[in-house]
Design a protein around this motif. Structure first.
Motif, mmCIF file in Angstrom:
data_model
loop_
_atom_site.group_PDB
_atom_site.id
_atom_site.type_symbol
_atom_site.label_atom_id
_atom_site.label_comp_id
_atom_site.label_asym_id
_atom_site.label_seq_id
_atom_site.Cartn_x
_atom_site.Cartn_y
_atom_site.Cartn_z
ATOM 1 N N GLU A 185 22.177 -14.089 -41.796
ATOM 2 C CA GLU A 185 22.348 -15.147 -40.796
ATOM 3 C C GLU A 185 22.596 -14.546 -39.421
ATOM 4 O O GLU A 185 22.819 -13.351 -39.288
ATOM 5 N N VAL A 186 22.574 -15.398 -38.423
ATOM 6 C CA VAL A 186 23.031 -15.060 -37.081
ATOM 7 C C VAL A 186 24.047 -16.123 -36.683
ATOM 8 O O VAL A 186 24.042 -17.231 -37.219
ATOM 9 N N THR A 187 24.919 -15.783 -35.764
ATOM 10 C CA THR A 187 25.835 -16.762 -35.201
ATOM 11 C C THR A 187 25.318 -17.108 -33.823
ATOM 12 O O THR A 187 25.100 -16.226 -32.994
ATOM 13 N N VAL A 188 25.091 -18.385 -33.587
ATOM 14 C CA VAL A 188 24.613 -18.864 -32.291
ATOM 15 C C VAL A 188 25.772 -19.571 -31.610
ATOM 16 O O VAL A 188 26.365 -20.487 -32.178
ATOM 17 N N ARG A 189 26.127 -19.126 -30.408
ATOM 18 C CA ARG A 189 27.252 -19.704 -29.682
ATOM 19 C C ARG A 189 26.778 -20.333 -28.382
ATOM 20 O O ARG A 189 26.063 -19.714 -27.596
ATOM 21 N N ASN A 190 27.194 -21.580 -28.155
ATOM 22 C CA ASN A 190 26.946 -22.254 -26.888
ATOM 23 C C ASN A 190 28.044 -21.787 -25.939
ATOM 24 O O ASN A 190 29.220 -22.104 -26.141
ATOM 25 N N PRO A 215 20.625 -19.385 -40.752
ATOM 26 C CA PRO A 215 19.809 -18.390 -41.446
ATOM 27 C C PRO A 215 18.875 -17.682 -40.461
ATOM 28 O O PRO A 215 18.301 -18.319 -39.576
ATOM 29 N N LEU A 216 18.759 -16.385 -40.607
ATOM 30 C CA LEU A 216 17.958 -15.585 -39.684
ATOM 31 C C LEU A 216 16.534 -16.117 -39.560
ATOM 32 O O LEU A 216 15.988 -16.179 -38.459
ATOM 33 N N ALA A 217 15.952 -16.563 -40.651
ATOM 34 C CA ALA A 217 14.577 -17.070 -40.639
ATOM 35 C C ALA A 217 14.437 -18.361 -39.839
ATOM 36 O O ALA A 217 13.342 -18.713 -39.425
ATOM 37 N N GLU A 218 15.549 -19.062 -39.597
ATOM 38 C CA GLU A 218 15.513 -20.336 -38.867
ATOM 39 C C GLU A 218 16.054 -20.221 -37.442
ATOM 40 O O GLU A 218 16.128 -21.219 -36.728
ATOM 41 N N ALA A 219 16.428 -19.020 -37.016
ATOM 42 C CA ALA A 219 17.078 -18.837 -35.723
ATOM 43 C C ALA A 219 16.216 -19.295 -34.551
ATOM 44 O O ALA A 219 16.698 -19.985 -33.650
ATOM 45 N N ALA A 220 14.941 -18.930 -34.535
ATOM 46 C CA ALA A 220 14.071 -19.295 -33.409
ATOM 47 C C ALA A 220 13.933 -20.801 -33.298
ATOM 48 O O ALA A 220 14.066 -21.362 -32.201
ATOM 49 N N SER A 221 13.686 -21.490 -34.411
ATOM 50 C CA SER A 221 13.526 -22.944 -34.339
ATOM 51 C C SER A 221 14.847 -23.621 -33.991
ATOM 52 O O SER A 221 14.870 -24.605 -33.262
ATOM 53 N N TYR A 222 15.970 -23.078 -34.460
ATOM 54 C CA TYR A 222 17.283 -23.626 -34.119
ATOM 55 C C TYR A 222 17.520 -23.537 -32.610
ATOM 56 O O TYR A 222 17.967 -24.491 -31.981
ATOM 57 N N LEU A 223 17.208 -22.381 -32.033
ATOM 58 C CA LEU A 223 17.391 -22.192 -30.595
ATOM 59 C C LEU A 223 16.485 -23.119 -29.789
ATOM 60 O O LEU A 223 16.927 -23.710 -28.799
ATOM 61 N N CYS A 224 15.233 -23.247 -30.194
ATOM 62 C CA CYS A 224 14.312 -24.143 -29.483
ATOM 63 C C CYS A 224 14.816 -25.581 -29.529
ATOM 64 O O CYS A 224 14.798 -26.281 -28.517
ATOM 65 N N GLU A 225 15.288 -26.016 -30.681
ATOM 66 C CA GLU A 225 15.816 -27.379 -30.813
ATOM 67 C C GLU A 225 17.053 -27.576 -29.946
ATOM 68 O O GLU A 225 17.191 -28.593 -29.266
ATOM 69 N N ALA A 226 17.935 -26.591 -29.928
ATOM 70 C CA ALA A 226 19.149 -26.691 -29.105
ATOM 71 C C ALA A 226 18.801 -26.757 -27.624
ATOM 72 O O ALA A 226 19.414 -27.514 -26.866
ATOM 73 N N PRO A 255 12.099 -24.146 -23.776
ATOM 74 C CA PRO A 255 12.071 -22.696 -23.969
ATOM 75 C C PRO A 255 11.069 -21.958 -23.098
ATOM 76 O O PRO A 255 11.200 -20.780 -22.908
ATOM 77 N N ASP A 256 10.088 -22.649 -22.537
ATOM 78 C CA ASP A 256 9.075 -21.966 -21.737
ATOM 79 C C ASP A 256 9.376 -21.991 -20.239
ATOM 80 O O ASP A 256 8.568 -21.550 -19.442
#
Length: 56
Positions: free
Chosen positions: A12-17, A27-38, A46-47
């Motif tokens: 996993e990664v920890t994502v902090r606002n 989960p590491l595999a979901e990190a990119a989509s989690y960040l884009c959604e946030a 994101p762009d």
């Protein structure tokens, strides 16, 4: 995003606002989509070229 020994072991990664202090283990595999959604929920895309400045 934090990726230390505990996160590595858990896959996993920890994502902090940094504005609200909220954080989530993702989960590491979901990190990119989690960040884009946030980012979309915060009104940023994101762009956007100025994204880095907005997140500091």
């Amino acid at each position: 995003m934090l990726y230390g020994p505990d996160e590595r072991t858990a896959g996993e990664v920890t994502v902090r606002n940094m504005h609200s202090g909220e954080q989530a283990r993702v989960p590491l595999a979901e990190a990119a989509s989690y960040l884009c959604e946030a980012l979309e929920e915060s009104g940023l895309r994101p762009d956007q070229e100025h994204l880095g400045a907005d997140l500091r």
